[in-house]
Design a protein around this motif. Structure first.
Motif, PDB file in Angstrom:
ATOM      1  N   SER A  31      22.058  16.205  -9.376  1.00 16.12           N
ATOM      2  CA  SER A  31      23.282  15.634  -9.933  1.00 16.12           C
ATOM      3  C   SER A  31      24.134  14.949  -8.871  1.00 16.12           C
ATOM      4  O   SER A  31      25.019  14.167  -9.208  1.00 16.12           O
ATOM      5  N   ALA A  32      23.881  15.233  -7.609  1.00 18.47           N
ATOM      6  CA  ALA A  32      24.654  14.623  -6.525  1.00 18.47           C
ATOM      7  C   ALA A  32      24.150  13.202  -6.255  1.00 18.47           C
ATOM      8  O   ALA A  32      23.017  12.858  -6.575  1.00 18.47           O
ATOM      9  N   ALA A  33      24.996  12.403  -5.648  1.00 17.74           N
ATOM     10  CA  ALA A  33      24.585  11.053  -5.242  1.00 17.74           C
ATOM     11  C   ALA A  33      23.450  11.166  -4.228  1.00 17.74           C
ATOM     12  O   ALA A  33      23.477  12.037  -3.360  1.00 17.74           O
ATOM     13  N   PRO A  34      22.459  10.311  -4.324  1.00 17.08           N
ATOM     14  CA  PRO A  34      21.321  10.402  -3.404  1.00 17.08           C
ATOM     15  C   PRO A  34      21.722  10.066  -1.969  1.00 17.08           C
ATOM     16  O   PRO A  34      22.597   9.237  -1.735  1.00 17.08           O
ATOM     17  N   ASP A  35      21.060  10.720  -1.042  1.00  9.93           N
ATOM     18  CA  ASP A  35      21.249  10.473   0.382  1.00  9.93           C
ATOM     19  C   ASP A  35      19.892  10.051   0.933  1.00  9.93           C
ATOM     20  O   ASP A  35      19.115  10.870   1.418  1.00  9.93           O
ATOM     21  N   TYR A  36      19.589   8.758   0.813  1.00 12.27           N
ATOM     22  CA  TYR A  36      18.288   8.248   1.221  1.00 12.27           C
ATOM     23  C   TYR A  36      18.170   8.195   2.735  1.00 12.27           C
ATOM     24  O   TYR A  36      19.108   7.825   3.424  1.00 12.27           O
ATOM     25  N   GLN A  37      16.983   8.528   3.221  1.00 13.34           N
ATOM     26  CA  GLN A  37      16.634   8.428   4.634  1.00 13.34           C
ATOM     27  C   GLN A  37      15.493   7.422   4.716  1.00 13.34           C
ATOM     28  O   GLN A  37      14.430   7.632   4.128  1.00 13.34           O
ATOM     29  N   LEU A  38      15.727   6.317   5.420  1.00 11.97           N
ATOM     30  CA  LEU A  38      14.754   5.246   5.524  1.00 11.97           C
ATOM     31  C   LEU A  38      14.426   5.030   6.991  1.00 11.97           C
ATOM     32  O   LEU A  38      15.331   4.891   7.820  1.00 11.97           O
ATOM     33  N   GLN A  39      13.133   5.012   7.299  1.00 12.62           N
ATOM     34  CA  GLN A  39      12.695   4.832   8.682  1.00 12.62           C
ATOM     35  C   GLN A  39      11.657   3.713   8.740  1.00 12.62           C
ATOM     36  O   GLN A  39      10.676   3.725   7.989  1.00 12.62           O
ATOM     37  N   LEU A  40      11.867   2.772   9.637  1.00 10.06           N
ATOM     38  CA  LEU A  40      10.869   1.745   9.902  1.00 10.06           C
ATOM     39  C   LEU A  40       9.850   2.347  10.864  1.00 10.06           C
ATOM     40  O   LEU A  40      10.180   2.704  11.992  1.00 10.06           O
ATOM     41  N   VAL A  41       8.628   2.485  10.410  1.00 13.12           N
ATOM     42  CA  VAL A  41       7.573   3.073  11.224  1.00 13.12           C
ATOM     43  C   VAL A  41       6.943   2.021  12.124  1.00 13.12           C
ATOM     44  O   VAL A  41       6.654   2.284  13.290  1.00 13.12           O
ATOM     45  N   TYR A  88       0.838  -1.197   0.000  1.00 14.07           N
ATOM     46  CA  TYR A  88       0.000   0.000   0.000  1.00 14.07           C
ATOM     47  C   TYR A  88       0.875   1.249   0.000  1.00 14.07           C
ATOM     48  O   TYR A  88       1.864   1.319   0.731  1.00 14.07           O
ATOM     49  N   PHE A  89       0.483   2.239  -0.811  1.00 11.24           N
ATOM     50  CA  PHE A  89       1.165   3.522  -0.880  1.00 11.24           C
ATOM     51  C   PHE A  89       0.222   4.499  -1.568  1.00 11.24           C
ATOM     52  O   PHE A  89      -0.820   4.092  -2.085  1.00 11.24           O
ATOM     53  N   ASP A  90       0.581   5.766  -1.585  1.00  7.78           N
ATOM     54  CA  ASP A  90      -0.266   6.796  -2.190  1.00  7.78           C
ATOM     55  C   ASP A  90      -0.078   6.782  -3.707  1.00  7.78           C
ATOM     56  O   ASP A  90       0.722   7.523  -4.256  1.00  7.78           O
ATOM     57  N   ARG A  91      -0.809   5.894  -4.351  1.00 10.11           N
ATOM     58  CA  ARG A  91      -0.689   5.716  -5.808  1.00 10.11           C
ATOM     59  C   ARG A  91      -1.055   6.998  -6.564  1.00 10.11           C
ATOM     60  O   ARG A  91      -0.453   7.321  -7.575  1.00 10.11           O
ATOM     61  N   ALA A  92      -2.014   7.746  -6.066  1.00 17.77           N
ATOM     62  CA  ALA A  92      -2.426   8.977  -6.754  1.00 17.77           C
ATOM     63  C   ALA A  92      -1.285   9.991  -6.784  1.00 17.77           C
ATOM     64  O   ALA A  92      -1.047  10.639  -7.804  1.00 17.77           O
ATOM     65  N   ALA A  93      -0.564  10.128  -5.674  1.00 17.43           N
ATOM     66  CA  ALA A  93       0.580  11.062  -5.643  1.00 17.43           C
ATOM     67  C   ALA A  93       1.676  10.606  -6.601  1.00 17.43           C
ATOM     68  O   ALA A  93       2.284  11.423  -7.298  1.00 17.43           O
ATOM     69  N   VAL A  94       1.917   9.308  -6.656  1.00 17.69           N
ATOM     70  CA  VAL A  94       2.922   8.776  -7.581  1.00 17.69           C
ATOM     71  C   VAL A  94       2.488   9.036  -9.015  1.00 17.69           C
ATOM     72  O   VAL A  94       3.275   9.508  -9.852  1.00 17.69           O
ATOM     73  N   ASP A  95       1.231   8.771  -9.336  1.00 16.64           N
ATOM     74  CA  ASP A  95       0.724   8.981 -10.694  1.00 16.64           C
ATOM     75  C   ASP A  95       0.781  10.448 -11.113  1.00 16.64           C
ATOM     76  O   ASP A  95       0.994  10.755 -12.284  1.00 16.64           O
ATOM     77  N   ARG A  96       0.600  11.362 -10.150  1.00 15.94           N
ATOM     78  CA  ARG A  96       0.676  12.805 -10.449  1.00 15.94           C
ATOM     79  C   ARG A  96       2.116  13.299 -10.542  1.00 15.94           C
ATOM     80  O   ARG A  96       2.354  14.439 -10.911  1.00 15.94           O
ATOM     81  N   GLY A  97       3.080  12.457 -10.156  1.00 20.69           N
ATOM     82  CA  GLY A  97       4.476  12.882 -10.133  1.00 20.69           C
ATOM     83  C   GLY A  97       4.790  13.749  -8.935  1.00 20.69           C
ATOM     84  O   GLY A  97       5.745  14.512  -8.945  1.00 20.69           O
ATOM     85  N   ALA A  98       3.969  13.642  -7.882  1.00 26.19           N
ATOM     86  CA  ALA A  98       4.108  14.510  -6.715  1.00 26.19           C
ATOM     87  C   ALA A  98       4.693  13.800  -5.504  1.00 26.19           C
ATOM     88  O   ALA A  98       4.635  14.330  -4.406  1.00 26.19           O
ATOM     89  N   ALA A  99       5.255  12.610  -5.693  1.00 28.23           N
ATOM     90  CA  ALA A  99       5.751  11.835  -4.550  1.00 28.23           C
ATOM     91  C   ALA A  99       7.253  12.024  -4.410  1.00 28.23           C
ATOM     92  O   ALA A  99       8.036  11.328  -5.030  1.00 28.23           O
ATOM     93  N   ASP A 100       7.652  12.986  -3.571  1.00 29.91           N
ATOM     94  CA  ASP A 100       9.080  13.202  -3.313  1.00 29.91           C
ATOM     95  C   ASP A 100       9.521  12.466  -2.047  1.00 29.91           C
ATOM     96  O   ASP A 100      10.690  12.471  -1.695  1.00 29.91           O
ATOM     97  N   ARG A 101       8.588  11.839  -1.381  1.00 32.13           N
ATOM     98  CA  ARG A 101       8.825  10.905  -0.273  1.00 32.13           C
ATOM     99  C   ARG A 101       7.667   9.937  -0.323  1.00 32.13           C
ATOM    100  O   ARG A 101       6.638  10.199  -0.965  1.00 32.13           O
ATOM    101  N   ILE A 102       7.822   8.790   0.346  1.00 30.04           N
ATOM    102  CA  ILE A 102       6.733   7.820   0.270  1.00 30.04           C
ATOM    103  C   ILE A 102       6.667   7.005   1.546  1.00 30.04           C
ATOM    104  O   ILE A 102       7.688   6.720   2.171  1.00 30.04           O
ATOM    105  N   ILE A 103       5.426   6.697   1.943  1.00 27.38           N
ATOM    106  CA  ILE A 103       5.161   5.786   3.048  1.00 27.38           C
ATOM    107  C   ILE A 103       4.569   4.533   2.406  1.00 27.38           C
ATOM    108  O   ILE A 103       3.617   4.617   1.629  1.00 27.38           O
TER     109      ILE A 103
END
Length: 120
Positions: free
Chosen positions: A88-98, A44-59
């Motif tokens: 252009s920089a290498a990504p710095d991912y932040q991952l949190q187990l909720v 499960y995730f916010d499919r509508a935000a992904v489809d709109r291209g508006a998901a810069d973070r995701i749960i």
């Protein structure tokens, strides 16, 4: 692509995580399920935000009603998040187990990690 793993000594019936990129230079373009037969459908995730291209973070979350003997124990890939990097920089991912839970609804101790892959 970002492969997300949850590692637990107890059978993992439910999980939820949040993924973001430290500098906001990530756009989520899709999410797929992991390797476990306990979670056969996409999480499960916010499919509508992904489809709109508006998901810069995701749960992302999923659960299974299977008996504990059929749930993953140890390190399990629970999801793959497909991302488009906008900087252009290498990504710095932040991952949190909720949350991580057992079949009886109890919270369980677990760790979350990620691996990245490039390409399609």
């Amino acid at each position: 692509m970002v492969d997300v793993y949850v590692d637990s000594a107890a059978p993992l019936a439910a999980w939820q995580f949040e993924l973001r990129e430290q500098h906001g230079e990530m756009q989520v373009v899709g999410v797929e399920n992991g390797d476990s037969r306990a979670y056969p459908e996409a999480p499960y995730f916010d499919r509508a935000a992904v489809d709109r291209g508006a998901a810069d973070r995701i749960i992302v979350a999923s659960f299974s009603l299977k008996p504990p003997a059929e749930l993953p124990v140890g390190r399990a890939r629970v999801a793959t998040v497909h991302v488009r990097l906008t900087g252009s920089a290498a990504p710095d991912y932040q991952l949190q187990l909720v949350a991580a839970g057992a079949a009886d609804g109890r919270s369980i101790d677990a760790k979350i990690t990620l691996d990245t892959r490039t390409g399609r």
